[in-house]
Design a protein around this motif. Sequence first.
Motif, PDB file in Angstrom:
ATOM      1  N   ASP A  64      39.791  43.012  50.410  1.00 11.86           N
ATOM      2  CA  ASP A  64      38.982  42.483  49.305  1.00 11.86           C
ATOM      3  C   ASP A  64      37.511  42.326  49.678  1.00 11.86           C
ATOM      4  OD1 ASP A  64      39.012  40.361  51.027  1.00 11.86           O
ATOM      5  OD2 ASP A  64      39.484  38.854  49.506  1.00 11.86           O
ATOM      6  N   LEU A 116      44.858  41.404  50.214  1.00 11.85           N
ATOM      7  CA  LEU A 116      43.676  40.615  50.545  1.00 11.85           C
ATOM      8  C   LEU A 116      42.934  41.137  51.761  1.00 11.85           C
ATOM      9  CD1 LEU A 116      45.096  37.028  49.939  1.00 11.85           C
ATOM     10  CD2 LEU A 116      43.748  38.451  48.403  1.00 11.85           C
ATOM     11  N   TYR A 127      35.930  40.269  51.350  1.00 10.69           N
ATOM     12  CA  TYR A 127      35.374  38.918  51.343  1.00 10.69           C
ATOM     13  C   TYR A 127      35.999  38.052  52.426  1.00 10.69           C
ATOM     14  CZ  TYR A 127      34.147  34.239  49.750  1.00 10.69           C
ATOM     15  OH  TYR A 127      33.682  32.950  49.690  1.00 10.69           O
ATOM     16  N   LEU A 128      37.319  37.943  52.429  1.00 14.32           N
ATOM     17  CA  LEU A 128      37.999  37.011  53.335  1.00 14.32           C
ATOM     18  C   LEU A 128      37.743  37.377  54.790  1.00 14.32           C
ATOM     19  CD1 LEU A 128      39.984  34.813  54.158  1.00 14.32           C
ATOM     20  CD2 LEU A 128      41.859  36.397  53.652  1.00 14.32           C
ATOM     21  N   LEU A 184      38.626  29.574  51.842  1.00 14.55           N
ATOM     22  CA  LEU A 184      37.898  30.059  53.013  1.00 14.55           C
ATOM     23  C   LEU A 184      37.244  28.908  53.762  1.00 14.55           C
ATOM     24  CD1 LEU A 184      36.870  32.405  54.703  1.00 14.55           C
ATOM     25  CD2 LEU A 184      34.947  32.623  53.121  1.00 14.55           C
ATOM     26  N   ARG A 243      39.125  31.200  46.205  1.00 14.70           N
ATOM     27  CA  ARG A 243      38.895  31.809  47.506  1.00 14.70           C
ATOM     28  C   ARG A 243      37.807  31.117  48.299  1.00 14.70           C
ATOM     29  NH1 ARG A 243      36.074  37.703  46.424  1.00 14.70           N
ATOM     30  NH2 ARG A 243      34.043  36.953  45.677  1.00 14.70           N
ATOM     31  N   GLU A 244      36.736  30.586  47.639  1.00 16.45           N
ATOM     32  CA  GLU A 244      35.698  29.879  48.382  1.00 16.45           C
ATOM     33  C   GLU A 244      36.247  28.614  49.025  1.00 16.45           C
ATOM     34  OE1 GLU A 244      35.187  31.116  45.422  1.00 16.45           O
ATOM     35  OE2 GLU A 244      33.582  32.598  45.684  1.00 16.45           O
ATOM     36  N   TYR A 268      44.317  30.574  48.478  1.00 18.53           N
ATOM     37  CA  TYR A 268      43.176  31.489  48.468  1.00 18.53           C
ATOM     38  C   TYR A 268      43.132  32.284  47.172  1.00 18.53           C
ATOM     39  CZ  TYR A 268      40.106  35.341  49.801  1.00 18.53           C
ATOM     40  OH  TYR A 268      39.095  36.262  49.827  1.00 18.53           O
ATOM     41  N   LYS A 269      44.269  32.664  46.676  1.00 18.89           N
ATOM     42  CA  LYS A 269      44.298  33.407  45.424  1.00 18.89           C
ATOM     43  C   LYS A 269      43.827  32.557  44.244  1.00 18.89           C
ATOM     44  CE  LYS A 269      48.053  36.400  47.007  1.00 18.89           C
ATOM     45  NZ  LYS A 269      49.474  36.772  46.829  1.00 18.89           N
TER      46      LYS A 269
END
Length: 1189
Positions: free
Chosen positions: A208, A205, A210-211, A129, A125-126, A121-122
């Motif tokens: 962030d 995370l 987003y996740l 995910l 990330r897309e 993910y780092k």
Amino acid sequence: MDESDERDIDSIEESDDSGSDFETQLKSKKRRPPRAALGTPPPKRPQRGAAVQPQSSPLGVSPKNTPPPHSSRNTPRVGREAVRIWGRGRGGQTTAEHLYEAVRSGKSATVTVVDDWLDSYKQDREAALLELINFVVLCCGCKGVVSREMFDTMQNAEIISVLTKEFNEDSVRYPLSASGPQWRRFRAGLCEFVRLLVRRAQNSLLYDEYLFSSLVALLAGLSDSQVRAFRHTSTLIAMKLMTALVEVAVMVFSQTETTHRRYEAERNKELERRAQDRLEELHTTYTELREHQEELQSLMSAVFKGVFVHRYRDRVPEIRAVCMEELGLWLRQHPGAFLTDGHLKYLGWTLHDKQGAVRLQCVRALQGLYREEDFIGRLELFTSRFKERMLCMVLDKDGDVAVEVIQLLLLIQQKTEEGLSEEECARVYPLVYASHRGLACAAGTFLYHRLCGEIQDREKENSRTAFLSLLISFYNQSEFHEHGAYLVDSLWGSAVAELRDWEAMTSLLLREKEQDEGLKDEEEGALIELMVCAVRQAAESRPPVGRAPPGKRILSMKDRKTQAQDRRRLTSHFIVVLPQLLAKYSADEEKVSSLLKVPLHFDLETYSSTGRLEKAVELLLSQVCGIVEKHTEDCVLEACARVACALCAENYAFSARASLAVSQLLDCQADRFTSNLDDLLQGAADEDEVYSAAATLKRIAAFSSARDLTGWQLFDPCLQILKCGVESRDMDKELMLPALKCATCHVLWEKVRFSSSTPTKVSQKRLKQEVKSLCAVCQSCLSIGQGDIRDLAFVLLCDLLLVFRVDSAHTLSYPLDVSLRAELASFLLDYVFTEPADQLNEEDEDEQAKITGLQRRRNQLAGYCKLVIYGVLELSAASDIFKHYSKFFRDYGDIIKETLSKSRIISQTESAKTVCLSLQQLFSEFPQGEGEVLQFGEIRELARRLAMTFGIDLQRVRKALLCLHEDGISFAFRDAGEGDEPPPNLHFLEVLSEFSFKLLRPDRTQLLGFLKRMHPTPPPAWPSLTMYRRSLQGGAREKEEGAADTPLPKRRRTVTEGSSLADRASLDGSSLPSQLPTPPLTSTLLRRRSEPQRDTSDPRSEDDFTDSLLSRRKGRQSTLRHTPSPSPTHSDLDSHLNLLTLIEEDEEEEEEGEEPEIEDFQSEGSDEETRVTLPSTRNSTSYLEGLFE
């Protein structure tokens, strides 16, 4: 707590239930710059036929110029190949399938799996995910996969719609619904994965934006799907995610408070001692923690409002149970944010849930809250509003729920200041007599703590005595005085020390009544009964009849050791004390009969351990012999006989002396009986001599059933008394009854002795003559007017005929003649199958007498049924029983049904013919004229019930049913005349039609031919013949109102059941595009029905079930027959309607609005038909267990 914290807590309490499609909108932070992508995903070759779409943010923002979601030109192909190709292009990183397999198999450490995914993910990330999204889809059991293009261009609702199409239609199973240890490990692994994902991301995370924001938005959309797999799996993940967030929030809250205190302490220092750098560092840390707290608050609010508020009342009970289980954890772990009336109300409302598993989770959640003393103050309002509901739930129809509720009430009683009033406790006390052992033990624990609370102020040395006094008072005040064994079993787990305190019990019994603390007569009887029950429980280590779990219980080594220690301890105590108790209560029938049960649980080897204890044997025997001389009651004499025979067992050193004492007692009784025999036979004895002879014969009869008394040669004197009484018709009941028992026991002991040795022909001939004479006397007693003698003679006659039935050797057999068979059948009709008005001579007869009479008649019927099953009587003799199956189903239904089952094991064909014969006999008996319709309806009802007993394996009973129909047709056309005059028995075909639905199609054809041969000429339109012929042609059972269609096997639904004919016609007649848009995803919350529904868990008879099944299928078939068949041009419509088979159908729409108030919520009857089953200690042996052994 400051104002900002209060605002954060209030933000969670505000929960809006309206709206079915929830899109989580997280508030944006103005203080933060717009987030930028952490990396650019690697280029991927687009799939064939996929249009290039502009890049847009996933899962929360609508892209511009997005094509229609169901366009075949723009929708990419969904399949597992997309993940595989994309996964290989990522340089060996984990894919969704790898995550799923790691969680499912459990072979990889979950921490390693989570860390590897976080590393990916780092980097991107897309892409990571998307892996997580596909992992969630795989956990739902869905075939479809979210591709990168779908991820970039579609909204959540559109993605879920595409996944719904790709769901597996071949099976309704999905991972969370599958059974087996592998899938239980998968569930545990999935929950652990979610927990570790939050924990490993809690420092970076998690915040962030987003996740977890995207994940919560997806889970909220899936949890509102109509596909159960999506809803169940996403709700579980969301609830576990919420629990992990609560754990992190508690830790962050603690850190925030600590940092704030340090900051205030540093700021309050003097200026010259203040460290400015330290102050700024603490302020920065505090500000960052507050931001984290707000972010966590936003995520928790999104999960609570987007998932929990909708799913806590889902239609699926497993989903509701998950929500309640996790809510209990939130309330305990983070009381500052959740332990409010706004959240407690969900537990209170769900206490009325219709499913026991959901109510169970609610009660367990409340137990965790009431265990914490710090929470009691916040629970006062909840307790006052829902205490009545909790008290009602002690009678819950789910036993496990009732057990947990009693434990909850015990916590309320112990923890709260008000506790429970005496009236409220009285609603729990009767459950100590319940047949459910777990419920009874929980009620026993409640009663024990209640009694202990009453004696807290008393002195410690008298606590045991005080407890026993309170227990005796409770037992006497209850309405169930005959269930002491069940009360002891209920208290055995909590009050075992008090119940095994034999010294305290016997000291109370031996205390003189003149003393101030002496017991009254009623209290002594209650204490003796409880003490004897405790002795049995300690010696046998098993619950009483009705509470034992199914199957044979095997004691562990520890339990066997404890059992042996208890037996030695009670034996060493009662060896000395029991003779004193017998001497004190020897004149009391009930008390002495109870005390005589104690030696049966002794470790008799203890008597032989020392010479001093051998004298105790003589003392016990002298007391037993003295009791025999004093009493003539059957219960006391039988108890004495059991104790004497136990002491006379040959494997003990003292058995010789015990046998000598018993022999001397029997010699005395036999001499006393024979000395007055001549006067009795000649009629010269006065009343005192007759009473003395009857009392002596009663004592001998009691010992003859437990000990071989053939050496005393008492058969001839008893037979002479019986013959004299039968011939003179002036019989003394007190003399005839023991004479019958003694004579019967004599011939049975002779049979036992012959079985273990080789008898001579003379002895065989003598025994055969004795059996013949005794059977003749019993047969003569069947027609006398005294009911006790008549009933005993019938039971003994059945036993003799069964034991001496015709065998291969014919040595000791006793054949039945026609007159004896007729008298046995007449006895059943006259004294067993009688109307209630004939059974009771007095209207004010008490309930116990009615139960005793019914028990006696059941014994008599069971004896006759054994004669049929073991071949003493032909199977055709059972027709006298089968024809009363419907009328007397309540009293004898279980015995008759078991006889039917056993008769089919002997011969299915003969059993079916016997069933037909019983119907023929009943048909021939019913009167012609008034009441004909009513009587004929009863015959048809009997035929319907008997048809149900043939089971569902029609191939196995095929031949038997064919014979039944042929016999019935032959009976119907018997004595048929010429012309148009119908045969006299033609209406029997209507009775026979009740069996037609069990026939296979070839057999129906064969019976139609047989019917034609029975009446070759074309018959007139006789209604009965027409009905029977139609039942054979249609294969369905005819009713009086009309014929019902044949039950058809289930088929897969191709249309929605809720759609009407008009809707289908409008669909067929309208012009539809090639592909229909996806129907809107309506809410699937649990509906509250406007009309009361019948509880589906209520037991129903097989007849009612079949009738309702036939009527439902008839309506369904008539609807389908009028439905126009779809044309080939509507294949797309059909395929789209097939998709709806995946979706659970909602029967009613729910009114959207705000939640009901706590005080206005009404129970939906989770326990409205609950009954507490109180077992009986009378005649505890099951008839069906011992009937045909």
